[in-house]
Design a protein around this motif. Structure first.
Motif, PDB file in Angstrom:
ATOM      1  N   ARG A 170      67.687  20.225   1.090  1.00  0.00           N
ATOM      2  CA  ARG A 170      67.408  18.780   1.160  1.00  0.00           C
ATOM      3  C   ARG A 170      67.975  18.045  -0.058  1.00  0.00           C
ATOM      4  NH1 ARG A 170      63.687  16.090   3.787  1.00  0.00           N
ATOM      5  NH2 ARG A 170      62.775  15.155   1.920  1.00  0.00           N
TER       6      ARG A 170
ATOM      7  N   CYS B   5      68.660   7.117  -4.372  1.00  0.00           N
ATOM      8  CA  CYS B   5      67.673   8.194  -4.325  1.00  0.00           C
ATOM      9  C   CYS B   5      66.532   7.951  -5.303  1.00  0.00           C
ATOM     10  CB  CYS B   5      68.349   9.530  -4.612  1.00  0.00           C
ATOM     11  SG  CYS B   5      67.210  10.932  -4.528  1.00  0.00           S
TER      12      CYS B   5
ATOM     13  N   ASP C 152      64.211  10.812   0.943  1.00  0.00           N
ATOM     14  CA  ASP C 152      64.292  10.556   2.385  1.00  0.00           C
ATOM     15  C   ASP C 152      65.207   9.381   2.700  1.00  0.00           C
ATOM     16  OD1 ASP C 152      62.719  12.717   3.115  1.00  0.00           O
ATOM     17  OD2 ASP C 152      60.852  11.556   3.052  1.00  0.00           O
TER      18      ASP C 152
ATOM     19  N   ARG D 257      68.540   9.558   5.024  1.00  0.00           N
ATOM     20  CA  ARG D 257      68.768   8.667   6.179  1.00  0.00           C
ATOM     21  C   ARG D 257      70.151   8.031   6.117  1.00  0.00           C
ATOM     22  NH1 ARG D 257      63.336   7.531   5.321  1.00  0.00           N
ATOM     23  NH2 ARG D 257      63.802   5.666   4.110  1.00  0.00           N
TER      24      ARG D 257
END
Length: 162
Positions: A41, A73, A79, A83
């Motif tokens: 991630r 970020c 997240d 996206r």
């Protein structure tokens, strides 16, 4: 007079650690994250921070976007960055010619001129490796360390503006 051995310094200013230079840490992170979705991630942040700390290894045309991605970020969270990345991948899969859509990053400051910085308070060489892993103490701790490297990267680049 006795000559002292010269301590090799990385482009980012760090000395070698137990795994070697920052590039050795970077490659070890990339290898480990391939088998660990929780670690992967953070891939975009790892790549952006590494190349901004070691711009001679990067393609110069991408550094501004990488600088802006780190800002996104740290401003809106991992997240949000993921996206934006997923949106870019989806756009490029539609059969059109691949194009980098910088619109989601337009609110963030461009890469300052006059770089690269010669010192960062946190580097890849600072990542602890225990039992052959960067995540031996868990993914949240690993994420915090990558965030620290990202923060240090932005901090040093921003210092060029003063």
């Amino acid at each position: 007079m006795t000559d002292r051995p010269t301590v090799a310094r990385c482009e980012c200013g760090a000395s070698a650690g137990p795994l070697g230079a920052c590039v050795d840490y970077y490659h070890a992170v990339l290898a480990e994250e391939q088998g660990d979705p929780g670690m992967y991630r953070w891939h975009a942040v790892v790549v952006c921070a590494y190349f901004l700390q070691h711009p001679s290894a990067a393609h110069p045309k991408y550094l501004d976007g990488q600088y802006r991605q780190l800002q996104l970020c740290l401003d809106r969270g991992l997240d949000a960055l993921l996206r934006v990345g997923a949106r870019q991948v989806a756009r490029n899969r539609r059969g059109t010619r691949p194009v980098h859509d910088l619109e989601p990053l337009s609110a963030y400051a461009p890469l300052p001129p006059g770089g690269p910085p010669r010192h960062f308070r946190a580097t890849f060489r600072d990542l602890p490796v225990r039992d052959g892993s960067f995540v031996s103490d868990g993914h949240p701790a690993y994420g915090r360390r990558i965030e620290m490297i990202a923060e240090a990267t932005l901090e040093s680049w921003r210092s060029l503006q003063t």
